[in-house]
Design an enzyme around this catalytic site. Sequence first.
Site, PDB file in Angstrom:
ATOM      1  N   ARG A 141      -0.552  -9.019  -4.743  1.00 13.36           N
ATOM      2  CA  ARG A 141       0.384  -9.251  -3.848  1.00 13.36           C
ATOM      3  C   ARG A 141       1.316 -10.430  -4.184  1.00 13.36           C
ATOM      4  O   ARG A 141       2.192 -10.659  -3.629  1.00 13.36           O
ATOM      5  CB  ARG A 141      -0.290  -9.562  -2.302  1.00 13.36           C
ATOM      6  CG  ARG A 141      -1.044  -8.139  -1.774  1.00 13.36           C
ATOM      7  CD  ARG A 141      -1.010  -8.335  -0.340  1.00 13.36           C
ATOM      8  NE  ARG A 141      -1.210  -9.613   0.231  1.00 13.36           N
ATOM      9  CZ  ARG A 141      -2.037  -9.831   1.197  1.00 13.36           C
ATOM     10  NH1 ARG A 141      -3.006  -8.793   1.572  1.00 13.36           N
ATOM     11  NH2 ARG A 141      -2.425 -10.857   1.724  1.00 13.36           N
TER      12      ARG A 141
ATOM     13  N   ASP B 139       0.914  -1.403   0.050  1.00 13.08           N
ATOM     14  CA  ASP B 139      -0.012   0.131  -0.015  1.00 13.08           C
ATOM     15  C   ASP B 139       0.811   1.559   0.115  1.00 13.08           C
ATOM     16  O   ASP B 139       0.275   2.273  -0.190  1.00 13.08           O
ATOM     17  CB  ASP B 139      -0.787   0.075   1.289  1.00 13.08           C
ATOM     18  CG  ASP B 139      -2.015  -0.978   1.199  1.00 13.08           C
ATOM     19  OD1 ASP B 139      -2.241  -1.574   0.026  1.00 13.08           O
ATOM     20  OD2 ASP B 139      -2.500  -1.465   2.187  1.00 13.08           O
TER      21      ASP B 139
HETATM   22  O1  F6P Z   1      -2.210  -4.146   4.218  1.00 11.97           O
HETATM   23  C1  F6P Z   1      -2.209  -4.777   2.915  1.00 11.97           C
HETATM   24  C2  F6P Z   1      -3.380  -5.162   2.051  1.00 11.97           C
HETATM   25  O2  F6P Z   1      -2.516  -5.689   0.869  1.00 11.97           O
HETATM   26  C3  F6P Z   1      -4.289  -4.165   1.952  1.00 11.97           C
HETATM   27  O3  F6P Z   1      -4.190  -3.396   0.787  1.00 11.97           O
HETATM   28  C4  F6P Z   1      -5.763  -5.084   1.953  1.00 11.97           C
HETATM   29  O4  F6P Z   1      -6.639  -4.355   2.293  1.00 11.97           O
HETATM   30  C5  F6P Z   1      -5.309  -6.148   2.534  1.00 11.97           C
HETATM   31  O5  F6P Z   1      -3.928  -6.246   2.873  1.00 11.97           O
HETATM   32  C6  F6P Z   1      -5.930  -7.396   2.538  1.00 11.97           C
HETATM   33  O6  F6P Z   1      -5.654  -8.410   3.514  1.00 11.97           O
HETATM   34  P1  F6P Z   1      -6.126  -9.945   3.444  1.00 11.97           P
HETATM   35  O7  F6P Z   1      -4.545 -10.590   3.312  1.00 11.97           O
HETATM   36  O8  F6P Z   1      -6.126 -10.176   4.848  1.00 11.97           O
HETATM   37  O9  F6P Z   1      -7.072 -10.357   2.665  1.00 11.97           O
END
Ligand code: F6P
Length: 349
Positions: free
Chosen positions: A282, A133
Site C-alpha cells: 500500500r 483490493d
Molecule cells: O482494505 C484494504 C486492505 O489493504 C486489505 O487488503 C487489508 O486486509 C486491510 O486493508 C488492512 O488494513 P489495516 O490498514 O487496518 O492493517
Amino acid sequence: MRVGVLTGGGDCPGLNAVIRAIVRTGTAEHDFEFIGFKDGWRGPLDGDTMVLDVNAVRGILPRGGTILGSSRTNPASEKATQDGRTGLERIKDNLDSLGVDALVAIGGEDTLGVAGKLFEAGANVVGVPKTIDNDLSATDYTFGFDTAVNIAMDAIDRLHTTAESHHRALIVEVMGRSAGWIALHAGLAGGANVILIPEKPFDIEQVCQYVEHRFQTRYAPIVVVAEGAHPKISGEATGDHTTDDFGHVRLATRNVGQLLADEIERRTGKEARCAVLGHIQRGGTPTAFDRVLATRFGVHAARAVADGAFGSMVALRGTDIVRVPIAEATRTLKLVPPERYAEAEIFFG
Ligand code: F6P
C-alpha cells in the site's frame, strides 16, 4: 461553492493524485473553494480541517499515502454518538457550521457506505472508489490495485531466485481479505506455482502435491496466498483475531502464509519460508496506470459536484469514467469468478 474532501479507510497509492485533480479541476473549471477533512470520517465528525488549495496540492501527484490522513472511524457506529447526536448528525452540523456545500468522499466499501447514508440523510456527497483490493463491484478497476500487483510481482520475481538457490518453497502472502484479485494478478504475472484466494477454500494435500511436483521439475515452488484464503476443512486459518470499527477481522493476526509454510514443511519434508508483504503493497509511489486513473477520477468527481450529481460515485467502465449510484458500489463485493481462477489453475504445479 465550498467543497470538503476526505480520504477514508486503508490508504492506497493514488489518493494524492485524486485530491490534486479534484482541487485543480474544481478551481480551474468552477472556481470552487476547498477544505480538507483530516483522517477520514474523523475529520467531519470532529470538525478537524486543513487548508486545501492549489498550493497545498502542488508536487503531490507521485506521492503515496494521503496528505489528508486516513482512519477507519465509522460515524454510523454507536461510538460516534455524542451529546445525544448520532455521528451522522454531528457531521451534518459540522458541514453546516463550516459552510461546506458538498463533500467528496474518497474510499472503499466502508467509507462509501457512510457516504451513502450521509447522502440519504440530506448531505451533498460525491464518492470516489478506492481500494488496492479492487473488490468494488461498480467499477472495473480501482486505483492502487495496479501498484499493489506490481509490488507483489516484483517480490515474487525476487523470491524465485532465492527459492531456487536454497531448494525451498517460498510462500508469499499478499493482501485481500475477501477477494483474491491481488493474489490472482500478481501470481499470474510472477509465474507462481499455486495461487490461493479467499473465494476458493484450498485443499492442503493438493497444494503439497503441486509443491512436490515443482520440486521434481527444475525450479523451486512459489505459492501466492491471499491473506483471507483458508483451507477447506476448518474454514478459518486461526481463531485468534481482533476487529476494526467496521467489524472486519484484522487479518494480520491470522498468518495464513506461515501456517501454509509450516504445513508444507511437515507434509513434504522440504524447507519452506513465508514472506508477508503486508503494508509494503500500500505504500510508495503509484504506477502510471494508477496515477492516470486517479487523476481521471478526480477530474470527474469535481465535475459531478459542479453538475449537482450528488449520491453518485465515479467509476471506470471499459475506458470511460461514468457516474453510478454510491449504493451500487457497496451492494456486493466483486469477487474473483471461478472461470478467472480456472485460467490461473492451468499453470499450477
Ligand atoms: O482494505 C484494504 C486492505 O489493504 C486489505 O487488503 C487489508 O486486509 C486491510 O486493508 C488492512 O488494513 P489495516 O490498514 O487496518 O492493517
